[in-house]
Design a protein around this motif. Structure first.
Motif, PDB file in Angstrom:
ATOM      1  N   ARG A  39      -3.097  -5.644  -2.819  1.00 35.62           N
ATOM      2  CA  ARG A  39      -4.211  -5.137  -2.015  1.00 35.62           C
ATOM      3  C   ARG A  39      -5.544  -5.317  -2.726  1.00 35.62           C
ATOM      4  O   ARG A  39      -6.541  -5.672  -2.111  1.00 35.62           O
ATOM      5  CB  ARG A  39      -3.992  -3.656  -1.697  1.00 35.62           C
ATOM      6  N   ARG A  40      -5.575  -5.073  -4.013  1.00 32.38           N
ATOM      7  CA  ARG A  40      -6.818  -5.273  -4.769  1.00 32.38           C
ATOM      8  C   ARG A  40      -7.235  -6.730  -4.756  1.00 32.38           C
ATOM      9  O   ARG A  40      -8.421  -7.046  -4.613  1.00 32.38           O
ATOM     10  CB  ARG A  40      -6.641  -4.810  -6.210  1.00 32.38           C
ATOM     11  N   ALA A  41      -6.275  -7.631  -4.933  1.00 32.06           N
ATOM     12  CA  ALA A  41      -6.597  -9.061  -4.925  1.00 32.06           C
ATOM     13  C   ALA A  41      -7.123  -9.471  -3.558  1.00 32.06           C
ATOM     14  O   ALA A  41      -8.092 -10.234  -3.459  1.00 32.06           O
ATOM     15  CB  ALA A  41      -5.361  -9.875  -5.295  1.00 32.06           C
ATOM     16  N   LEU A  42      -6.523  -8.965  -2.491  1.00 30.55           N
ATOM     17  CA  LEU A  42      -6.989  -9.282  -1.143  1.00 30.55           C
ATOM     18  C   LEU A  42      -8.393  -8.734  -0.915  1.00 30.55           C
ATOM     19  O   LEU A  42      -9.263  -9.438  -0.380  1.00 30.55           O
ATOM     20  CB  LEU A  42      -6.029  -8.707  -0.103  1.00 30.55           C
ATOM     21  N   ALA A  43      -8.640  -7.515  -1.346  1.00 36.38           N
ATOM     22  CA  ALA A  43      -9.973  -6.923  -1.195  1.00 36.38           C
ATOM     23  C   ALA A  43     -11.002  -7.721  -1.993  1.00 36.38           C
ATOM     24  O   ALA A  43     -12.120  -7.965  -1.518  1.00 36.38           O
ATOM     25  CB  ALA A  43      -9.957  -5.463  -1.656  1.00 36.38           C
TER      26      ALA A  43
END
Length: 82
Positions: A39-43
């Motif tokens: 999720r952090r990488a996507l954000a």
């Protein structure tokens, strides 16, 4: 509680054996951690994409509007006697 009492309480806590870890806890933590990293990488990718889109939009606007060019004069200079 003064300093020696606090130190003694901490020593007692550290000398005890740690409580047993539940059997499925490690797998659950790894699953949640990997999901959080995804999720952090996507954000982060979405934020970079938004920053890139804003930079492109600004460049297109600047190329079309040319804010650095002085606008043409709307009045004509006064005509003197010929």
């Amino acid at each position: 509680m003064n300093l020696p009492q606090r130190e003694a309480a901490v020593r007692r806590l550290l000398e005890r054996t740690p409580p047993p870890v539940p059997p499925g806890l490690h797998a659950e933590v790894v699953r949640r951690g990997s999901r959080m990293l995804r999720r952090r990488a996507l954000a982060r990718r979405l934020l970079w994409l938004a920053l890139l889109a804003a930079a492109v939009a600004f460049a297109v606007w600047a190329a079309m509007a040319r804010p650095w060019v002085e606008p043409p004069s709307t009045t004509t200079p006064p005509i003197s006697d010929w």
